[in-house]
Design a protein around this motif. Structure first.
Motif, mmCIF file in Angstrom:
data_model
loop_
_atom_site.group_PDB
_atom_site.id
_atom_site.type_symbol
_atom_site.label_atom_id
_atom_site.label_comp_id
_atom_site.label_asym_id
_atom_site.label_seq_id
_atom_site.Cartn_x
_atom_site.Cartn_y
_atom_site.Cartn_z
ATOM 1 N N ARG A 99 0.830 -1.207 0.000
ATOM 2 C CA ARG A 99 0.000 0.000 0.000
ATOM 3 C C ARG A 99 0.866 1.260 0.000
ATOM 4 O O ARG A 99 0.581 2.233 -0.708
ATOM 5 C CB ARG A 99 -0.908 -0.019 1.230
ATOM 6 N N ALA A 100 1.969 1.224 0.785
ATOM 7 C CA ALA A 100 2.862 2.383 0.850
ATOM 8 C C ALA A 100 3.551 2.611 -0.497
ATOM 9 O O ALA A 100 3.678 3.755 -0.955
ATOM 10 C CB ALA A 100 3.906 2.181 1.948
ATOM 11 N N LYS A 101 3.991 1.518 -1.145
ATOM 12 C CA LYS A 101 4.644 1.646 -2.459
ATOM 13 C C LYS A 101 3.648 2.140 -3.504
ATOM 14 O O LYS A 101 4.019 2.927 -4.395
ATOM 15 C CB LYS A 101 5.231 0.303 -2.884
ATOM 16 N N TYR A 102 2.411 1.704 -3.405
ATOM 17 C CA TYR A 102 1.390 2.171 -4.352
ATOM 18 C C TYR A 102 1.176 3.680 -4.208
ATOM 19 O O TYR A 102 1.129 4.409 -5.215
ATOM 20 C CB TYR A 102 0.084 1.425 -4.111
ATOM 21 N N ASP A 119 8.601 1.667 -10.959
ATOM 22 C CA ASP A 119 9.390 0.945 -9.953
ATOM 23 C C ASP A 119 8.595 0.788 -8.656
ATOM 24 O O ASP A 119 8.627 -0.269 -8.014
ATOM 25 C CB ASP A 119 10.698 1.689 -9.667
ATOM 26 N N ALA A 120 7.902 1.849 -8.260
ATOM 27 C CA ALA A 120 7.102 1.789 -7.032
ATOM 28 C C ALA A 120 5.961 0.789 -7.164
ATOM 29 O O ALA A 120 5.704 -0.007 -6.248
ATOM 30 C CB ALA A 120 6.557 3.171 -6.696
ATOM 31 N N PHE A 121 5.278 0.798 -8.316
ATOM 32 C CA PHE A 121 4.175 -0.141 -8.528
ATOM 33 C C PHE A 121 4.684 -1.587 -8.586
ATOM 34 O O PHE A 121 4.049 -2.505 -8.065
ATOM 35 C CB PHE A 121 3.408 0.203 -9.805
ATOM 36 N N HIS A 122 5.850 -1.777 -9.221
ATOM 37 C CA HIS A 122 6.450 -3.110 -9.218
ATOM 38 C C HIS A 122 6.780 -3.543 -7.793
ATOM 39 O O HIS A 122 6.615 -4.711 -7.432
ATOM 40 C CB HIS A 122 7.732 -3.104 -10.066
ATOM 41 N N ALA A 127 5.719 -7.058 -3.155
ATOM 42 C CA ALA A 127 5.372 -7.242 -1.740
ATOM 43 C C ALA A 127 4.114 -8.084 -1.593
ATOM 44 O O ALA A 127 4.049 -8.982 -0.746
ATOM 45 C CB ALA A 127 5.178 -5.885 -1.063
ATOM 46 N N THR A 128 3.112 -7.804 -2.415
ATOM 47 C CA THR A 128 1.852 -8.566 -2.400
ATOM 48 C C THR A 128 1.494 -8.928 -3.833
ATOM 49 O O THR A 128 0.996 -8.074 -4.583
ATOM 50 C CB THR A 128 0.708 -7.736 -1.774
ATOM 51 N N PRO A 129 1.792 -10.144 -4.275
ATOM 52 C CA PRO A 129 1.518 -10.541 -5.658
ATOM 53 C C PRO A 129 0.081 -10.241 -6.076
ATOM 54 O O PRO A 129 -0.855 -10.438 -5.302
ATOM 55 C CB PRO A 129 1.805 -12.058 -5.646
ATOM 56 N N HIS A 130 -0.043 -9.741 -7.304
ATOM 57 C CA HIS A 130 -1.340 -9.405 -7.904
ATOM 58 C C HIS A 130 -2.063 -8.309 -7.107
ATOM 59 O O HIS A 130 -3.300 -8.314 -7.029
ATOM 60 C CB HIS A 130 -2.234 -10.649 -8.017
ATOM 61 N N TYR A 131 -1.304 -7.386 -6.549
ATOM 62 C CA TYR A 131 -1.908 -6.268 -5.814
ATOM 63 C C TYR A 131 -2.701 -5.416 -6.813
ATOM 64 O O TYR A 131 -2.121 -4.743 -7.683
ATOM 65 C CB TYR A 131 -0.815 -5.446 -5.130
#
Length: 449
Positions: A99-102, A119-122, A127-131
């Motif tokens: 959530r923080a990276k998103y 890069d942030a979305f990746h 961190a959580t696959p298929h976020y």
């Protein structure tokens, strides 16, 4: 370390409902003589010490000996529940990181930094696959870039950038780097292309290291399973050369060495094996003082086991190191003094209040290695890296402006400052080298190129 006697007493207090029909004297005698009861007592002691994986192995061993052991079944159930709770906590932390990276990616999109946002979305998806939120943003960026490629308003720079982004979205770092670097040579002043090229190159290097690491890691596991313990140890050494604090590699190397010494008849026994497993578990749990105590005992019992000495050195270094404090790091006014740049050792005076990014990032990365799931440290590390990039880019551009105005001396000072803030800043290093070469030629009376 809990004594066998105290562990035995606690064992019977904890499991007494299962052994209502037994007397304390008989039970004590069985623990001393029966391997099943001894393993059960060891499992309980490990459980009480929080060594869940070790407790799990002991209880499973008891069930292997006696599948009807209610005590072992009960212990196994309790350990699995605790491990499940720990797993739930880890998943929660991973979701928080995603959530923080998103959120970081969304903010970067607002500043038009598309590549950094990717890069942030990746990072969120890793961190959580298929976020889902991050995957939606990835699809949206892909649609935008595909549309840009089909646009009738043809712009070669924009076209190259869009092509590179599409490759970057698929994590094809090599292709993205090739596209962007070729265009950057034609347009060296385009900041977006320059930044994108650097990111693609860094990700490609990281990928190559990761592939090498994975190759040696898989090799080490296979060697160990086949009984080639010395080869397994060497493979784990290669993993550690790439990732010095890798937990699996450190444990794998220690176990491979222990197994190798046992295979060549160096006097391995169950006590040494149990001590090694206990030390590894305490180290993984970051119980530094207990881990140190166990490895010191292990080193005394078996001087041939070099892994014990290596762990003792690592633990002492960890205990001696200061914990990172953002306030303490930023209170340092060391940049106000002159520091040598990486270009010949010349002294460079940094502006007042400039962050010591190299040391701050080093401390944060050290903290994150010790606590990989700590969201606060990860967020602070990401914030610091972004601030470093922005500050370096600002000063680098100031240098370009000074250079374009004919003020070469000021440009050189600016680029030296960049290299102190980020020693691997390729653009500043290349610009500084060129400017200094021109300066030397002008002193000799030669015409600049």
């Amino acid at each position: 370390m809990r004594s066998p006697k105290s562990s035995t007493i606690l064992f019977w207090v904890f499991w007494i409902p299962t052994f209502v029909g037994m007397t304390a004297g008989l039970a004590f005698a069985q623990i001393q003589q029966n391997p099943e009861e001894k393993a059960l007592a060891s499992g309980f002691a490990a459980y009480m010490d929080g060594l869940d994986k070790q407790a799990l192995s002991y209880f499973e061993e008891v069930i292997r000996i006696n599948p009807k052991s209610k005590a072992a079944q009960r212990g196994l159930e309790k350990v699995k529940i605790r491990l499940k709770n720990k797993d739930a906590i880890e998943k929660t932390k991973a979701h928080q990181l995603a959530r923080a990276k998103y959120k970081e990616g969304v903010q970067l999109l607002r500043t038009k930094d598309t590549v950094a946002a990717i890069d942030a979305f990746h990072g969120a998806i890793d961190a959580t696959p298929h976020y889902a939120p991050a995957e939606r943003q990835i699809r949206r960026i892909k649609a935008q870039m595909s549309k840009a490629l089909k646009s009738k308003k043809f712009n070669l720079s924009g076209w190259a950038f869009a092509r590179g982004v599409l490759a970057y979205l698929e994590r094809d770092w090599a292709k993205a780097y090739r596209i962007w670097s070729e265009r950057h040579e034609i347009e060296p002043g385009t900041v977006a292309l320059a930044n994108a090229t650097v990111r693609a190159e860094n990700n490609f290097k990281t990928m190559m290291i990761s592939e090498q690491e994975d190759f040696f890691r898989r090799g080490a596991r296979a060697y160990y399973e086949q009984g080639y313990y010395l080869q397994a140890k060497h493979s784990w050494d290669k993993v550690l050369a790439l990732r010095t604090e890798d937990q699996e590699a450190m444990e794998g190397k220690a176990r491979a060495e222990e197994a190798y010494l046992a295979a060549i008849g160096k006097g391995r026994d169950a006590e040494v094996h149990d001590l090694l497993e206990q030390g590894l578990e305490q180290y993984a749990s970051q119980n530094w003082s207990k881990a140190l105590e166990v490895f010191q005992v292990l080193a005394q019992k078996d001087p041939n086991l070099t892994a014990a000495q290596e762990y003792i050195a690592k633990i002492r270094q960890t205990i001696a190191s200061n914990q990172y404090s953002p306030v303490a790091a930023r209170s340092d006014d060391g940049w106000r003094r002159e520091r040598p740049s990486n270009q010949g050792g010349e002294a460079v005076r940094m502006p007042s209040g400039t962050e010591n990014y190299v040391e701050s990032l080093k401390e944060l990365e050290s903290q994150l290695k010790r606590d990989p799931t700590n969201i606060r440290i990860q967020q602070e590390l990401d914030r610091m890296k972004k601030a470093q990039e922005e500050e370096c880019e600002r000063i680098y551009k100031d240098g370009l402006i000074a250079y374009s105005q004919g003020n070469r001396a000021l440009a050189i000072d600016k680029w030296k400052q960049v290299l102190i803030l980020k020693p691997d800043h390729a653009k500043a290093e290349a610009a500084l080298r060129k400017a200094k070469a021109e300066e030397e030629r002008s002193v000799k009376g030669e015409e600049p190129e």
